[in-house]
Motif scaffolding. Structure first.
Motif, PDB file in Angstrom:
ATOM      1  N   HIS A  46      44.020  30.588  40.870  1.00 22.20           N
ATOM      2  CA  HIS A  46      44.210  30.229  39.468  1.00 22.20           C
ATOM      3  C   HIS A  46      43.067  30.851  38.662  1.00 22.20           C
ATOM      4  O   HIS A  46      41.907  30.548  38.894  1.00 22.20           O
ATOM      5  CB  HIS A  46      44.222  28.706  39.315  1.00 22.20           C
ATOM      6  N   GLN A  49      48.247  32.837  37.618  1.00 18.62           N
ATOM      7  CA  GLN A  49      48.286  32.122  38.890  1.00 18.62           C
ATOM      8  C   GLN A  49      49.097  32.933  39.891  1.00 18.62           C
ATOM      9  O   GLN A  49      50.216  33.354  39.601  1.00 18.62           O
ATOM     10  CB  GLN A  49      48.908  30.745  38.696  1.00 18.62           C
ATOM     11  N   GLU A 109      41.581  31.848  34.711  1.00 17.20           N
ATOM     12  CA  GLU A 109      41.642  31.678  33.259  1.00 17.20           C
ATOM     13  C   GLU A 109      40.681  32.638  32.607  1.00 17.20           C
ATOM     14  O   GLU A 109      39.521  32.728  33.018  1.00 17.20           O
ATOM     15  CB  GLU A 109      41.312  30.235  32.870  1.00 17.20           C
ATOM     16  N   ALA A 163      36.311  37.144  42.016  1.00 22.13           N
ATOM     17  CA  ALA A 163      35.586  36.154  41.216  1.00 22.13           C
ATOM     18  C   ALA A 163      34.524  36.815  40.354  1.00 22.13           C
ATOM     19  O   ALA A 163      34.303  36.420  39.205  1.00 22.13           O
ATOM     20  CB  ALA A 163      34.957  35.102  42.134  1.00 22.13           C
ATOM     21  N   THR A 216      46.111  32.432  31.278  1.00 22.59           N
ATOM     22  CA  THR A 216      46.130  31.810  32.599  1.00 22.59           C
ATOM     23  C   THR A 216      47.018  32.633  33.520  1.00 22.59           C
ATOM     24  O   THR A 216      48.165  32.922  33.177  1.00 22.59           O
ATOM     25  CB  THR A 216      46.660  30.367  32.525  1.00 22.59           C
ATOM     26  N   THR A 268      37.143  32.040  34.567  1.00 23.83           N
ATOM     27  CA  THR A 268      36.896  31.176  35.720  1.00 23.83           C
ATOM     28  C   THR A 268      37.993  31.390  36.760  1.00 23.83           C
ATOM     29  O   THR A 268      39.126  31.753  36.426  1.00 23.83           O
ATOM     30  CB  THR A 268      36.872  29.691  35.314  1.00 23.83           C
ATOM     31  N   VAL A 269      37.627  31.129  38.024  1.00 20.89           N
ATOM     32  CA  VAL A 269      38.558  31.262  39.148  1.00 20.89           C
ATOM     33  C   VAL A 269      38.549  29.967  39.947  1.00 20.89           C
ATOM     34  O   VAL A 269      37.486  29.404  40.205  1.00 20.89           O
ATOM     35  CB  VAL A 269      38.179  32.435  40.068  1.00 20.89           C
ATOM     36  N   ALA A 270      39.732  29.516  40.312  1.00 23.93           N
ATOM     37  CA  ALA A 270      39.862  28.353  41.196  1.00 23.93           C
ATOM     38  C   ALA A 270      40.775  28.748  42.356  1.00 23.93           C
ATOM     39  O   ALA A 270      41.812  29.387  42.143  1.00 23.93           O
ATOM     40  CB  ALA A 270      40.435  27.155  40.448  1.00 23.93           C
ATOM     41  N   LEU A 271      40.365  28.387  43.566  1.00 23.82           N
ATOM     42  CA  LEU A 271      41.120  28.741  44.765  1.00 23.82           C
ATOM     43  C   LEU A 271      41.483  27.479  45.522  1.00 23.82           C
ATOM     44  O   LEU A 271      40.631  26.625  45.779  1.00 23.82           O
ATOM     45  CB  LEU A 271      40.293  29.663  45.668  1.00 23.82           C
ATOM     46  N   ALA A 272      42.761  27.361  45.869  1.00 19.40           N
ATOM     47  CA  ALA A 272      43.229  26.272  46.723  1.00 19.40           C
ATOM     48  C   ALA A 272      43.976  26.908  47.888  1.00 19.40           C
ATOM     49  O   ALA A 272      44.987  27.585  47.689  1.00 19.40           O
ATOM     50  CB  ALA A 272      44.144  25.325  45.946  1.00 19.40           C
TER      51      ALA A 272
END
Length: 411
Positions: free
Chosen positions: A404, A360, A406, A381, A358, A390-394
């Motif tokens: 973020h 970040q 993983e 991405a 992970t 996987t990619v997460a964007l906030a």
């Protein structure tokens, strides 16, 4: 272990099988199959008759079209009904139509092979399968009821014959639960084979995923080869040229006409050497290959144009492809922070747990990051997806922005 289908339940010892709900679930499955098939057959027959009678009108064409598309509705019911005898979820193969409205939906469905496959299944169900379902249930129900209750209606029947017939009927009813459940399992297998996911599609998707992984690995190998060639070839020659120009500059007197051009050439050689070193670091940083991700992230933080805190709880080494992907993700994310966010500080946190890495990246900037605006996030991405992560964007307006990532890091 609890069986997940009637096929698995049939392998249980007889006592366990007969005490379970699977025989009765098979009975319900076949009974509803017979009723559904007869109802669909009646509706199709009505649509065909209506289409023939009104073939000169638009209504007749609509009836034929409804008959052709009836398989979609039947298949949807069958995918749900198969769960009575098998704890499986059959996915809907139809894709969303490209154009909105009824016309777009009709064109999309009429052009899909799944629609005609479902229509073929509907015809098979109404012409054969539902009749077999009803026949098996009727034979089981009639045989058991006739043997159990028949002697009671025979006048002057001895009590021993009555009891014997009833017992035989009960035993026969229990024995017939096996072939009935076996047909239910076969019936469900037919449904899954015709209406379930296409094996060739699954195989093609698997091969695409594997080929993408091979391309990523080949690309990474090629990056390392280029890095070695630049480091051991062009960089060494450019370093030697810079040293020779430095020595020549020292040997030349200050009044010589060649002193200024040699000094300029020496400065240009130093600038080219610095740019080449930066290029080599961008192709594949040597510190990443030699000392691992933790050291490479700290070097990236030291070279960043804003203060970057690094917190990394990592093992000694991770798979090379995972380290390279995570490194370039951080490099791209920090470049976006410096160019677009207006942040004064950033933070990189990396850790491993349950076979996943992970990473970040957080900043205290203005937020509002949007991958559609070409900020490099879409490429980031794609890189992560190619590695199976996987990619997460906030990034709400006003910040902060958090990326973020993983990545699977199992061996």
């Amino acid at each position: 272990m609890r069986p997940r289908s009637v096929t698995e339940a049939l392998r249980l010892p007889p006592a366990r099988f007969l005490r379970s709900w699977w025989p009765w679930r098979s009975l319900v499955y076949l009974l509803t199959g017979g009723v559904l098939g007869l109802a669909v057959g009646a509706v199709l027959l009505g649509l065909l008759v209506l289409g023939v009678l009104l073939s000169v009108l638009v209504v007749g064409l609509a009836a034929f079209l409804a008959a052709a598309l009836s398989g979609i509705v039947v298949a949807r019911i069958e995918r749900r009904r198969v769960r009575i005898v098998d704890d499986v979820r059959l996915t809907d193969p139809h894709r969303p139509p490209a154009r909105p409205g009824l016309r777009g939906w009709l064109f999309a469905r009429m052009g899909e092979p799944a629609t005609w496959r479902e229509l073929g299944y509907t015809m098979l169900m109404t012409s054969a399968l539902c009749w077999l379902d009803g026949m098996i249930v009727a034979v089981w129900a009639w045989g058991v009821s006739a043997l159990v209750c028949g002697p009671l209606y025979i006048r002057d029947s001895p009590l021993s014959l009555t009891l014997a017939g009833s017992v035989f009927g009960l035993v026969l009813g229990v024995v017939l639960l096996y072939p009935m459940s076996a047909w239910a399992a076969a019936r469900a297998a037919i449904t899954q084979a015709v209406l379930g996911p296409r094996m060739e599609t699954d195989a093609r998707l698997t091969e695409v995923a594997r080929s993408r992984a091979r391309l990523v690995d080949a690309f990474e190998v090629e990056r390392r080869r280029i890095e070695r060639d630049l480091h051991d070839g062009a960089q060494q020659r450019l370093l030697a040229l810079s040293m020779q120009l430095g020595l020549a500059r020292l040997e030349l007197p200050g009044s010589s006409p060649a002193a200024e051009p040699v000094a300029r050439a020496y400065e240009l050689a130093k600038e080219a050497l610095a740019e080449l070193r930066e290029l080599i670091r961008g192709v594949h940083p040597k510190i990443l290959a030699d000392r691992g991700l933790h050291a490479a992230l700290r070097e990236v933080a030291d070279r960043a144009p804003l203060p970057v805190d690094v917190e990394a709880a990592l093992p000694d080494r991770l798979p090379a492809a995972v380290e390279a992907c995570a490194y370039f993700v951080v490099v791209e994310a920090l470049a976006n922070v410096a160019k677009h966010s207006g942040a004064t500080r950033a933070r990189v946190v990396a850790s491993t747990a349950a076979g996943r890495l992970t990473v970040q990246v957080r900043d205290d900037g203005r937020g509002g990051a949007d991958p559609a605006r070409g900020s490099g996030l879409s490429g980031l991405a794609d890189r992560v997806a190619a590695a199976g992560g996987t990619v997460a964007l906030a990034s709400p307006a006003g910040g902060p922005t958090v990326v973020h990532v993983e990545l699977p890091c199992g061996s």
